[in-house]
Enzyme design. Structure first.
Site, short mmCIF file in Angstrom:
data_model
loop_
_atom_site.label_atom_id
_atom_site.label_comp_id
_atom_site.label_asym_id
_atom_site.label_seq_id
_atom_site.Cartn_x
_atom_site.Cartn_y
_atom_site.Cartn_z
N ARG A 173 15.80 3.48 -3.23
CA ARG A 173 15.99 2.08 -3.59
C ARG A 173 17.49 1.87 -3.83
NH1 ARG A 173 10.76 0.54 -3.90
NH2 ARG A 173 9.28 2.08 -4.70
N HIS A 207 -23.44 8.77 -15.66
CA HIS A 207 -21.99 8.64 -15.60
C HIS A 207 -21.65 7.17 -15.43
CE1 HIS A 207 -23.13 8.92 -11.29
NE2 HIS A 207 -22.30 7.89 -11.23
N GLY A 235 9.17 2.51 -1.18
CA GLY A 235 8.23 3.61 -1.36
C GLY A 235 7.82 4.21 -0.03
N ASP A 264 -0.05 -5.16 0.80
CA ASP A 264 0.23 -6.45 0.16
C ASP A 264 1.18 -7.35 0.94
OD1 ASP A 264 2.46 -4.85 -0.21
OD2 ASP A 264 2.71 -5.32 -2.34
N THR A 315 3.70 0.30 3.85
CA THR A 315 3.42 0.34 2.41
C THR A 315 1.95 0.63 2.19
OG1 THR A 315 3.27 -0.96 0.37
CG2 THR A 315 3.29 -2.18 2.43
N ASP A 319 0.27 -0.29 -0.23
CA ASP A 319 -0.32 -1.33 -1.07
C ASP A 319 -1.08 -2.40 -0.28
OD1 ASP A 319 0.95 -0.03 -3.20
OD2 ASP A 319 2.75 -1.25 -2.97
N GLU A 351 -18.99 1.62 -10.80
CA GLU A 351 -19.74 0.66 -11.62
C GLU A 351 -18.91 -0.55 -12.01
OE1 GLU A 351 -22.14 3.85 -11.05
OE2 GLU A 351 -20.18 4.08 -12.03
N ASP A 354 7.98 -5.57 1.44
CA ASP A 354 8.62 -6.89 1.36
C ASP A 354 10.05 -6.83 0.86
OD1 ASP A 354 7.85 -6.20 -1.18
OD2 ASP A 354 6.58 -7.96 -1.52
N GLY A 355 10.33 -5.93 -0.08
CA GLY A 355 11.71 -5.78 -0.56
C GLY A 355 12.64 -5.31 0.55
N SER A 356 12.14 -4.40 1.37
CA SER A 356 12.92 -3.90 2.50
C SER A 356 13.18 -5.02 3.50
CB SER A 356 12.17 -2.76 3.18
OG SER A 356 11.89 -1.72 2.25
N GLY A 380 -1.01 0.62 -6.12
CA GLY A 380 -1.10 -0.68 -5.47
C GLY A 380 -0.15 -1.71 -6.03
N ARG A 381 0.68 -1.31 -7.01
CA ARG A 381 1.57 -2.27 -7.69
C ARG A 381 0.74 -3.45 -8.21
NH1 ARG A 381 6.78 -3.79 -4.33
NH2 ARG A 381 5.18 -4.46 -2.85
#
Length: 324
Positions: free
Chosen positions: A76, A220, A15, A133, A129, A131, A191, A107-109, A174-175
């Site tokens: 990908r 709200h 991504g 993560d 990324t 994310d 909230e 991490d995949g990369s 954020g996967r």
């Protein structure tokens, strides 16, 4: 003694994330300053296998630091998850005289970079990324821009949610990680915040909270929902049926990946890009660049991929306390 690095390849994979262009710029210019050739590889590992490889000069990265996305593009590539694809990629690198590759992605990369390192191509990964993560680093390129984009969008949804006295469920990216949701939960004063790492799927608790807040006079109700939980539209229908409060779902989606990178993302990407070149030229391989306690560092990819990252317990507690 490691062989001298003469030619460096750079690619972006997985991504896209704001700040990737700043990292590419740093890699190209730091490489040339060190007297190295640098090749851009288009479309990640897919472009490597298609030999979409071209030499880059300093002028090729002029006026890109402020641009979102990646000028090298990204894709990908399932073929590169196979041993045959990885072997082909290593052979292509050697055929083009590429001694080392800098991979900007998640991490995949890094798993792809790990495989190339095992086949004799020096590799360094840069965490790119939104994310946040990647466990080995406190920061990854793109997160600051993405979370600010989401925060600004949520502020706007809150305005209309207040005008219509609605409950709004806003889904952020954020996967499987809840870092964008957590930061927005605190920054936007939501909230309720639903994180994959913490949510117990007790929807009745959400219903009760909405009803209690209405009794207190709240006009709200904002629920930040992480992508890893999802199903915001169906959740909105169930909550409206249970509370009688008009409820709408907004899925922010890919807008969080785009836009001009913030100063932090430009700065971190530039430092990480240059640092990746420096350690590659030192003869290091199978490494990931990162940030720990405000300082640049690098570590073994194998070790980095084995690590797990969790939401900070204190940050989550404060998010919950301040939502009252």
């Amino acid at each position: 003694m490691a062989n001298e690095i003469n030619t460096i390849g750079v690619l972006t994979s997985g991504g896209d994330a704001p700040g990737m262009n700043a990292a590419i710029r740093a890699v190209v210019r730091e490489s040339i300053i060190k007297g190295k050739k640098v090749f851009g590889i288009k479309r990640g590992y897919a472009g490597l296998l298609q030999e979409e490889i071209f030499e880059m000069q300093t002028t090729d990265v002029s006026d890109i630091i402020q641009r979102g996305g990646t000028i090298l593009q990204t894709a990908r590539c399932t073929e590169f998850t196979t041993a045959a694809g990885q072997q082909k990629g290593a052979e292509i690198c050697k055929r083009h005289g590429i001694d080392g590759i800098i991979v900007i992605g998640g991490d995949g990369s890094f798993r792809g970079a790990q495989k190339l390192a095992g086949l004799g191509i020096n590799t360094v990964g840069i965490p790119g990324t939104i994310d946040l993560d990647i466990a080995c680093t406190d920061y990854s390129i793109g997160f600051d821009t993405a979370v600010n984009t989401a925060m600004e969008a949520i502020d706007k949804v809150r305005d209309t949610s207040t005008s219509h006295e609605r409950c709004s469920i806003i889904e952020v990216m954020g996967r499987g990680a809840g870092f964008i949701a957590l930061w927005c939960g605190i920054a936007n004063g939501a909230e309720n915040v639903l994180l994959p790492e913490k949510y117990d799927y007790n929807e009745q608790a959400l219903v009760n909270n909405i009803i209690e807040n209405r009794k207190k006079g709240k006009q709200h109700h904002i629920i930040i929902n992480a992508e890893g939980i999802g199903h915001s539209t169906s959740m909105a229908k169930r909550i409206e049926a249970a509370t009688g409060v008009e409820t709408r779902a907004t899925i922010l989606g890919y807008m969080q990946r785009g836009g001009c990178p913030t100063a932090r993302d430009r700065m971190q990407a530039s430092l990480m890009g240059a640092y990746a070149v420096d350690i590659l030229c030192e003869g290091k391989s199978n490494r990931v660049v990162g940030e720990r306690n405000g300082k640049l560092m690098d570590m073994d990819i194998d070790e980095a991929l084995a690590m797990q990252k969790s939401v900070d317990a204190y940050e989550y507690k404060i998010c919950y306390n301040l939502s009252k």
